[in-house]
Design an enzyme around this catalytic site. Sequence first.
Site, PDB file in Angstrom:
ATOM      1  N   ILE A 161      14.239  20.567  -6.254  1.00 19.15           N
ATOM      2  CA  ILE A 161      14.773  20.633  -7.632  1.00 19.15           C
ATOM      3  C   ILE A 161      16.294  20.534  -7.586  1.00 19.15           C
ATOM      4  CG2 ILE A 161      14.899  22.011  -9.757  1.00 19.15           C
ATOM      5  CD1 ILE A 161      12.377  23.528  -8.759  1.00 19.15           C
ATOM      6  N   ASP A 173      26.079  18.192  -4.516  1.00 19.66           N
ATOM      7  CA  ASP A 173      26.807  17.586  -5.632  1.00 19.66           C
ATOM      8  C   ASP A 173      26.259  16.178  -5.788  1.00 19.66           C
ATOM      9  OD1 ASP A 173      28.482  16.461  -7.454  1.00 19.66           O
ATOM     10  OD2 ASP A 173      30.343  16.946  -6.413  1.00 19.66           O
ATOM     11  N   ASN A 194      16.830  17.001 -12.139  1.00 17.76           N
ATOM     12  CA  ASN A 194      17.206  17.767 -13.331  1.00 17.76           C
ATOM     13  C   ASN A 194      18.716  17.894 -13.509  1.00 17.76           C
ATOM     14  OD1 ASN A 194      16.894  20.140 -15.347  1.00 17.76           O
ATOM     15  ND2 ASN A 194      17.961  21.093 -13.617  1.00 17.76           N
ATOM     16  N   ARG A 248      16.719   7.664  -4.270  1.00 20.29           N
ATOM     17  CA  ARG A 248      16.705   6.725  -3.126  1.00 20.29           C
ATOM     18  C   ARG A 248      16.625   7.483  -1.801  1.00 20.29           C
ATOM     19  NH1 ARG A 248      21.922   3.157  -2.960  1.00 20.29           N
ATOM     20  NH2 ARG A 248      22.777   5.186  -2.452  1.00 20.29           N
ATOM     21  N   TYR A 288      26.724  10.468 -23.498  1.00 20.80           N
ATOM     22  CA  TYR A 288      25.570  11.279 -23.088  1.00 20.80           C
ATOM     23  C   TYR A 288      24.269  10.580 -23.516  1.00 20.80           C
ATOM     24  CZ  TYR A 288      22.348  15.163 -22.458  1.00 20.80           C
ATOM     25  OH  TYR A 288      21.286  15.940 -22.060  1.00 20.80           O
ATOM     26  N   LYS A 295      21.386   9.202 -20.946  1.00 20.18           N
ATOM     27  CA  LYS A 295      19.976   9.608 -20.974  1.00 20.18           C
ATOM     28  C   LYS A 295      19.071   8.415 -21.337  1.00 20.18           C
ATOM     29  CE  LYS A 295      20.148  13.946 -19.655  1.00 20.18           C
ATOM     30  NZ  LYS A 295      19.742  14.274 -18.266  1.00 20.18           N
TER      31      LYS A 295
HETATM   32  P1  NDP Z   1      22.582  23.922 -17.471  1.00 18.65           P
HETATM   33  O1  NDP Z   1      24.025  23.623 -17.695  1.00 18.65           O
HETATM   34  O2  NDP Z   1      22.112  25.321 -17.608  1.00 18.65           O
HETATM   35  O3  NDP Z   1      22.124  23.366 -16.056  1.00 18.65           O
HETATM   36  C1  NDP Z   1      22.642  22.180 -15.511  1.00 18.65           C
HETATM   37  C2  NDP Z   1      22.359  22.187 -14.033  1.00 18.65           C
HETATM   38  O4  NDP Z   1      22.822  20.947 -13.478  1.00 18.65           O
HETATM   39  C3  NDP Z   1      23.086  23.302 -13.309  1.00 18.65           C
HETATM   40  O5  NDP Z   1      22.245  23.865 -12.341  1.00 18.65           O
HETATM   41  C4  NDP Z   1      24.254  22.582 -12.641  1.00 18.65           C
HETATM   42  O6  NDP Z   1      24.582  23.242 -11.413  1.00 18.65           O
HETATM   43  C5  NDP Z   1      23.613  21.234 -12.340  1.00 18.65           C
HETATM   44  N1  NDP Z   1      24.607  20.196 -12.109  1.00 18.65           N
HETATM   45  C6  NDP Z   1      25.531  19.714 -12.962  1.00 18.65           C
HETATM   46  N2  NDP Z   1      26.303  18.805 -12.349  1.00 18.65           N
HETATM   47  C7  NDP Z   1      25.855  18.731 -11.066  1.00 18.65           C
HETATM   48  C8  NDP Z   1      26.248  17.987  -9.935  1.00 18.65           C
HETATM   49  N3  NDP Z   1      27.287  17.137  -9.963  1.00 18.65           N
HETATM   50  N4  NDP Z   1      25.559  18.152  -8.776  1.00 18.65           N
HETATM   51  C9  NDP Z   1      24.520  19.017  -8.711  1.00 18.65           C
HETATM   52  N5  NDP Z   1      24.116  19.755  -9.747  1.00 18.65           N
HETATM   53  C10 NDP Z   1      24.769  19.610 -10.915  1.00 18.65           C
HETATM   54  O7  NDP Z   1      21.813  22.992 -18.518  1.00 18.65           O
HETATM   55  P2  NDP Z   1      20.254  22.629 -18.690  1.00 18.65           P
HETATM   56  O8  NDP Z   1      19.407  23.440 -17.818  1.00 18.65           O
HETATM   57  O9  NDP Z   1      20.003  22.621 -20.131  1.00 18.65           O
HETATM   58  O10 NDP Z   1      20.290  21.106 -18.208  1.00 18.65           O
HETATM   59  C11 NDP Z   1      19.405  20.584 -17.231  1.00 18.65           C
HETATM   60  C12 NDP Z   1      19.115  19.138 -17.580  1.00 18.65           C
HETATM   61  O11 NDP Z   1      18.477  19.086 -18.846  1.00 18.65           O
HETATM   62  C13 NDP Z   1      20.353  18.248 -17.712  1.00 18.65           C
HETATM   63  O12 NDP Z   1      20.046  17.001 -17.145  1.00 18.65           O
HETATM   64  C14 NDP Z   1      20.539  18.134 -19.223  1.00 18.65           C
HETATM   65  O13 NDP Z   1      21.215  16.962 -19.581  1.00 18.65           O
HETATM   66  C15 NDP Z   1      19.117  18.139 -19.680  1.00 18.65           C
HETATM   67  N6  NDP Z   1      18.829  18.511 -21.052  1.00 18.65           N
HETATM   68  C16 NDP Z   1      19.274  19.681 -21.607  1.00 18.65           C
HETATM   69  C17 NDP Z   1      18.941  20.014 -22.908  1.00 18.65           C
HETATM   70  C18 NDP Z   1      19.415  21.266 -23.577  1.00 18.65           C
HETATM   71  O14 NDP Z   1      19.477  21.296 -24.824  1.00 18.65           O
HETATM   72  N7  NDP Z   1      19.726  22.325 -22.852  1.00 18.65           N
HETATM   73  C19 NDP Z   1      18.057  19.152 -23.701  1.00 18.65           C
HETATM   74  C20 NDP Z   1      17.659  17.940 -23.024  1.00 18.65           C
HETATM   75  C21 NDP Z   1      18.020  17.658 -21.751  1.00 18.65           C
HETATM   76  P3  NDP Z   1      26.043  23.457 -10.801  1.00 18.65           P
HETATM   77  O15 NDP Z   1      27.002  23.536 -11.953  1.00 18.65           O
HETATM   78  O16 NDP Z   1      25.910  24.733 -10.035  1.00 18.65           O
HETATM   79  O17 NDP Z   1      26.245  22.259  -9.928  1.00 18.65           O
HETATM   80  C1  8X3 Z   2      20.478  17.906 -25.005  1.00 19.50           C
HETATM   81  C2  8X3 Z   2      19.930  17.825 -26.383  1.00 19.50           C
HETATM   82  O1  8X3 Z   2      20.380  16.884 -28.710  1.00 19.50           O
HETATM   83  O2  8X3 Z   2      22.132  18.217 -27.666  1.00 19.50           O
HETATM   84  O3  8X3 Z   2      20.102  16.796 -24.260  1.00 19.50           O
HETATM   85  O4  8X3 Z   2      21.699  16.005 -26.909  1.00 19.50           O
HETATM   86  S1  8X3 Z   2      21.091  17.187 -27.456  1.00 19.50           S
END
Ligand code: NDP
Ligand code: 8X3
Length: 264
Positions: free
Chosen positions: A12, A65, A92, A126, A158, A162
């Site tokens: 994950i 990262d 994710n 990949r 954004y 997506k």
């Molecule tokens: P969070 O900000 O809580 O989690 C984001 C996660 O991504 C963190 O664990 C962060 O870890 C990690 N991350 C960010 N940049 C990097 C990087 N360069 N390398 C490795 N890890 C990275 O947000 P969410 O849990 O909500 O987001 C998870 C996914 O869901 C994202 O792809 C987001 O776009 C998507 N999403 C979110 C929605 C929402 O409304 N919350 C709705 C739809 C989609 P760290 O900073 O420690 O690296």
């Molecule tokens: C996160 C949901 O609607 O803020 O992907 O873009 S929204």
Amino acid sequence: MQERLANRWVLITGASSGFGAAAARAFGAAGARLLLGARRVSKLAEAAEAARRAGSPAAEHASLDVASAASVEEYVRWARGRTDGIDVLVNNAGGALGLEPVAEGRDQDWETMIQTNVLGLLRVTRAVLPLMRGQPGAMILNVGSVAGRTAYENGAVYCGAKAAELQITRALRLELCGTGIRVGTLDPGMAETEFSLVRFKGDAQRAERVYEGVDPLRAEDVAEAMVWMASRPPHVCIDEMVIKCTDQAAVYKVHRRPRPPGKD
Ligand code: NDP
Ligand code: 8X3
């Protein structure tokens, strides 16, 4: 049916908070062995500990990262030292930075969003694919968004990132047809995680206002959907799933309850 995940290896990305940390707990509760990655290693360690408490027989973590090709390579080398087969890859890691019209956008925000949500997903996929071949019922589960399906003002990059995730998922599904590796996207609507805090660069009040009067998705709701998708029988592939809170009928159609008196 979650026993299908028992002792399976699940990798994950973005497991230090939000959906990824909740997914670690949910896959852990299903008995999966976990490899977790993100940049904040102390938060990853907490997620791994929580997953072990939930029932995971092995939950390990290392710094990742996804925006750095070298970091992805090193992480996958580390993963290869723990297992020679990955059953489920959850791409994710990602998020949004800023909420401005294109005319006011910042290069650095755009680059970060493309790096994490698009190039990061591609790089990790990949690098991990060779470890997935030959794993019965393997799955690549990408996290998209309703933003990839409906554009909204001030979200161009954004939404574009997506939308790219959605088309990459669809292309990968075609490319891997015949290998037994399943590919799907899970596209959530608004969910209260660190997402808005990150998007608004630490402005907690602005982040809270996003969810004001709404009963949004929790990270656990999304994690439960991930586990469901990944635990279908090997001949079943959930290609695309959209999950939204009941209050959100569409990106712009959100039911908000009025604030209680005295809370203005
Ligand atoms: P969070 O900000 O809580 O989690 C984001 C996660 O991504 C963190 O664990 C962060 O870890 C990690 N991350 C960010 N940049 C990097 C990087 N360069 N390398 C490795 N890890 C990275 O947000 P969410 O849990 O909500 O987001 C998870 C996914 O869901 C994202 O792809 C987001 O776009 C998507 N999403 C979110 C929605 C929402 O409304 N919350 C709705 C739809 C989609 P760290 O900073 O420690 O690296
Ligand atoms: C996160 C949901 O609607 O803020 O992907 O873009 S929204």
